[in-house]
Write an enzyme that holds these catalytic residues in place. Structure first.
Site, PDB file in Angstrom:
ATOM      1  N   GLU A 243       0.855  -1.393  -0.075  1.00 32.59           N
ATOM      2  CA  GLU A 243       0.184  -0.014  -0.013  1.00 32.59           C
ATOM      3  C   GLU A 243       0.908   1.137   0.191  1.00 32.59           C
ATOM      4  O   GLU A 243       0.226   2.317  -0.210  1.00 32.59           O
ATOM      5  CB  GLU A 243      -1.020  -0.007   1.284  1.00 32.59           C
ATOM      6  CG  GLU A 243      -0.273   0.189   2.455  1.00 32.59           C
ATOM      7  CD  GLU A 243      -1.352   0.007   3.658  1.00 32.59           C
ATOM      8  OE1 GLU A 243      -2.277  -0.635   3.333  1.00 32.59           O
ATOM      9  OE2 GLU A 243      -1.139   0.341   4.594  1.00 32.59           O
ATOM     10  N   HIS A 244       2.121   1.142   0.269  1.00 30.24           N
ATOM     11  CA  HIS A 244       3.092   2.422   0.373  1.00 30.24           C
ATOM     12  C   HIS A 244       3.614   2.812  -1.211  1.00 30.24           C
ATOM     13  O   HIS A 244       3.752   4.027  -1.504  1.00 30.24           O
ATOM     14  CB  HIS A 244       4.160   1.947   1.031  1.00 30.24           C
ATOM     15  CG  HIS A 244       3.902   1.742   2.565  1.00 30.24           C
ATOM     16  ND1 HIS A 244       4.596   1.284   3.438  1.00 30.24           N
ATOM     17  CD2 HIS A 244       3.039   2.474   3.341  1.00 30.24           C
ATOM     18  CE1 HIS A 244       4.006   0.904   4.630  1.00 30.24           C
ATOM     19  NE2 HIS A 244       3.002   1.944   4.681  1.00 30.24           N
TER      20      HIS A 244
ATOM     21  N   HIS B 118       9.024  -8.219  -1.981  1.00 36.61           N
ATOM     22  CA  HIS B 118       8.586  -6.922  -2.257  1.00 36.61           C
ATOM     23  C   HIS B 118       9.241  -6.423  -3.251  1.00 36.61           C
ATOM     24  O   HIS B 118      10.374  -5.879  -3.299  1.00 36.61           O
ATOM     25  CB  HIS B 118       8.710  -6.164  -1.191  1.00 36.61           C
ATOM     26  CG  HIS B 118       7.797  -6.641   0.297  1.00 36.61           C
ATOM     27  ND1 HIS B 118       6.790  -6.050   0.690  1.00 36.61           N
ATOM     28  CD2 HIS B 118       7.921  -7.709   0.782  1.00 36.61           C
ATOM     29  CE1 HIS B 118       6.206  -6.799   2.016  1.00 36.61           C
ATOM     30  NE2 HIS B 118       6.924  -7.638   1.841  1.00 36.61           N
TER      31      HIS B 118
ATOM     32  N   GLN C 170       2.620  -6.518   4.768  1.00 34.69           N
ATOM     33  CA  GLN C 170       2.693  -7.735   5.110  1.00 34.69           C
ATOM     34  C   GLN C 170       2.523  -8.273   6.494  1.00 34.69           C
ATOM     35  O   GLN C 170       1.843  -9.362   6.755  1.00 34.69           O
ATOM     36  CB  GLN C 170       4.218  -8.277   4.788  1.00 34.69           C
ATOM     37  CG  GLN C 170       4.444  -9.651   4.923  1.00 34.69           C
ATOM     38  CD  GLN C 170       5.701 -10.222   4.340  1.00 34.69           C
ATOM     39  OE1 GLN C 170       6.375  -9.750   3.523  1.00 34.69           O
ATOM     40  NE2 GLN C 170       6.125 -11.269   4.974  1.00 34.69           N
TER      41      GLN C 170
ATOM     42  N   CYS D  44       8.943  -3.344  -4.272  1.00 33.58           N
ATOM     43  CA  CYS D  44       9.324  -2.096  -3.981  1.00 33.58           C
ATOM     44  C   CYS D  44      10.801  -2.082  -3.014  1.00 33.58           C
ATOM     45  O   CYS D  44      11.429  -1.161  -3.058  1.00 33.58           O
ATOM     46  CB  CYS D  44       8.425  -1.347  -2.960  1.00 33.58           C
ATOM     47  SG  CYS D  44       8.050  -2.263  -1.324  1.00 33.58           S
TER      48      CYS D  44
HETATM   49 ZN    ZN Z   1       6.329  -0.853  -0.729  1.00 34.16          ZN
END
Ligand code: ZN
Length: 185
Positions: free
Chosen positions: A77-78, A145, A117, A147
């Site tokens: 979500e970031h 991830h 997570q 990201c």
């Molecule tokens: Zn992230």
């Protein structure tokens, strides 16, 4: 409910924002494709795990039930980038068990939302505790991830591991030990 028109507008703005020509051939259908894709990968927002977990069966004197290597895909979500990996769910029934496919279904309901997570692990554990009323629950997630791996620190292959323990798994280390032993098998 997902508002596909808003997503289409948003994606068009985003593409303009990075300096793209949204009229060029390759991008013409992109806002609509993403709107339809988001409807699928965020479908969990409209679902609740109680439906999957409502049908239980009587079972006497069960030990640990472990369902391991449940593949999942979620979205951070970031950064709105994917994170994905395996979920391992264990519980000790207190008279009631649930169909094994429903455990995977529970993971999916929560994974198909904008997530982190840590929260995904605790939501799965809490749903199992609430719906099955077992003696305990242990949830372990291991995930990569995007990201982390395609931007920023670029640690390819780095795995993030999260744990959530409830009931006897939180109170008594013996049960956690048994979980780890079953995981190694
Ligand atoms: Zn992230």
């Amino acid at each position: 409910m997902i508002d596909k028109e808003k997503i289409r507008q948003g994606v068009a703005l985003l593409l303009e924002g990075i300096g793209e020509d949204i009229g060029r051939e390759g991008l013409q259908g992109t806002p609509d494709r993403i709107a339809r894709m988001y409807e699928e990968i965020f479908a969990g927002l409209d679902q609740n795990p109680q439906e999957a977990l409502s049908k239980t069966f009587e079972a006497k004197q069960c030990g640990i039930v472990l369902e391991k290597d449940i593949l999942f895909y979620s979205v951070c979500e970031h950064h709105l980038l994917p994170f994905f990996g395996k979920a391992h769910l264990a519980y000790i029934p207190d008279g009631r068990v649930v169909g094994l496919s429903k455990l995977a279904r529970t993971v999916e309901v929560y994974a198909r939302r904008p997530q982190i997570q840590e929260q995904l692990s605790t939501q799965i554990a809490d749903a199992l505790m609430e719906c099955l009323k077992p003696k305990g629950v242990m949830v372990m997630l291991e995930a990569e991830h995007m990201c982390m791996t395609m931007r920023g620190v670029k640690k390819s292959g780095a795995q993030t591991v999260t744990l959530a323990t409830r009931g006897v798994f939180a109170d008594n280390r013996c049960f956690q030990e048994e979980f780890w032993q079953m995981m190694r098998r």
